[in-house]
Design a protein around this motif. Structure first.
Motif, PDB file in Angstrom:
ATOM      1  N   GLU A   1      20.341 -24.084  12.382  1.00 40.96           N
ATOM      2  CA  GLU A   1      19.324 -23.742  13.371  1.00 40.96           C
ATOM      3  C   GLU A   1      18.499 -22.518  13.018  1.00 40.96           C
ATOM      4  N   THR A   2      19.120 -21.486  12.464  1.00 39.14           N
ATOM      5  CA  THR A   2      18.404 -20.244  12.186  1.00 39.14           C
ATOM      6  C   THR A   2      18.066 -20.087  10.712  1.00 39.14           C
TER       7      THR A   2
ATOM      8  N   ASN B   1      24.042 -15.611   7.203  1.00 36.88           N
ATOM      9  CA  ASN B   1      22.693 -15.059   7.314  1.00 36.88           C
ATOM     10  C   ASN B   1      22.449 -14.099   6.163  1.00 36.88           C
TER      11      ASN B   1
ATOM     12  N   TRP C   1      24.749 -15.693  16.522  1.00 35.28           N
ATOM     13  CA  TRP C   1      23.697 -16.694  16.685  1.00 35.28           C
ATOM     14  C   TRP C   1      22.851 -16.836  15.423  1.00 35.28           C
ATOM     15  N   ASP C   2      22.263 -15.754  14.915  1.00 32.00           N
ATOM     16  CA  ASP C   2      21.448 -15.830  13.693  1.00 32.00           C
ATOM     17  C   ASP C   2      22.402 -15.857  12.506  1.00 32.00           C
TER      18      ASP C   2
END
Length: 372
Positions: free
Chosen positions: A276-277, A322, A301-302
């Motif tokens: 998603e990120t 990330n 999340w990220d």
């Protein structure tokens, strides 16, 4: 005989008791039996077309019910309290890739515009239309169309329709997105220019347009991304539905939240996964089986890689977390990468970054692989 009568009475009492329970359960659930499995009434007609950008799947549902329905589906980011950059303390740092804009990319846009590319499509299609096996496809998607937006909408609708998503419905849907977002068409043209430049097997622009499933998956993802950015929860659900359908058809599971810049080639494409990120920059070449994924770290999340410009990623590579993969990097086939990769660096194996003096360029200057 007496014991047999006692057993019969026992069974009769058990039957009557269960019947009473079933009647009570029905009286409690009856008000809900007229509703669909997701908890709201069926629409009166399945033939209506979208009046606006999204399909508006929840248009007959009350606003409060919409919010509760989507909340129950848990399609939003985890409900932690973010700190700077949308991350919680102790999670990955946030990296911002320095992407060039499309205007700064070395594409010859003065020569290859969407209009000029579509004219090339028309010329090639008309030359091939005498072939009986090609005639229907070429007429439907190219010759009878008036623009690149119409052509790609027709092609994607023909490939992605199913009983729940009729072909004419999908055509209207895709065409509205590409018409309202002309940058998507420009990015598509740059994809084709890059594919023809980097792939020796590509002899024309029409061939990848019609036949490369990696190209098709990229266009669906970009269209889905437009919906994903909207505040409307129905649009987000449509974006996820398109992701699922694209994964079924093309073998590419790219989340609509990911950002794909222009000039991207997914070569062979099967098994590519993008979280998603995740982000992919301009003029990237990515082979089959590549994963841009997360590490599974809780509460983050990220969580997906940020791939820069002109990056080459070999088949089966896994890039997790990330982390930045800076401009002009090369990720070897089957590598596992969990550390940042600097500009122009080459990675092989598990996080092994080759020193520049150990890399031996191939004799052919057009080959970007290295011998070790």
């Amino acid at each position: 005989m007496q014991s047999a009568n006692g057993f019969a009475y026992t069974m009769l009492y058990a039957f009557l008791f269960n019947s009473a329970l079933m009647a009570s359960a029905y009286s409690f659930t009856a008000p809900f039996l007229s509703r669909t499995a997701v908890g709201y009434p069926l629409r009166g007609s399945t033939s209506r077309r979208p009046a606006q950008l999204g399909l508006r799947m929840f248009e007959n549902t009350h606003v409060s019910e919409k919010r509760q329905l989507v909340s129950d589906m848990k399609i939003e980011a985890p409900s932690f309290v973010p700190t700077q950059g949308g991350q919680i303390q102790g999670s990955y740092p946030v990296f911002e890739m320095d992407f060039e804009s499309s205007a700064e990319m070395p594409f010859d846009l003065d020569v290859m515009t969407p209009h000029k590319m579509f004219n090339l499509f028309r010329q090639e299609a008309e030359a091939l239309s005498s072939n009986r096996l090609l005639a229907f496809q070429l007429n439907k998607h190219i010759i009878q169309r008036n623009s690149m937006a119409e052509a790609i909408s027709s092609l994607l609708a023909a490939k992605m329709f199913n009983p729940e998503m009729p072909e004419d419905f999908l055509f209207d849907f895709f065409h509205e997105i590409f018409f309202k977002q002309p940058s998507l068409v420009s990015d598509m043209v740059q994809d084709l220019v890059w594919i023809k430049e980097i792939d020796p097997a590509t002899s024309s622009f029409l061939h990848p347009f019609l036949n490369f499933k990696g190209f098709h998956a990229v266009q669906v993802q970009r269209a889905s991304h437009i919906l994903w950015k909207n505040a409307d929860e129905g649009d987000k659900m449509v974006a996820l539905s398109l992701q699922s359908r694209s994964s079924e058809l093309f073998g590419v599971d790219a989340h609509p939240g990911a950002i794909l810049k222009s000039g991207i080639m997914f070569d062979h494409a099967t098994g590519i996964v993008i979280g998603e990120t995740g982000t992919i920059g301009h003029k990237c070449y990515i082979l089959h089986g590549v994963t841009l994924g997360a590490t599974g770290k809780a509460g983050t999340w990220d969580r997906h890689p940020k791939v820069g410009n002109r990056v080459k990623i070999g088949a089966g590579a896994m890039i997790l977390g990330n982390i930045p993969i800076d401009n002009d990097a090369v990720i070897g086939a089957s590598s596992v990468v969990t550390v940042p990769v600097g500009e122009g660096q080459t990675v092989v194996g598990i996080n092994k970054i080759l020193a520049r003096d150990l890399r031996k360029p191939a004799d052919d200057e057009n080959i970007w692989m290295y011998s070790i």
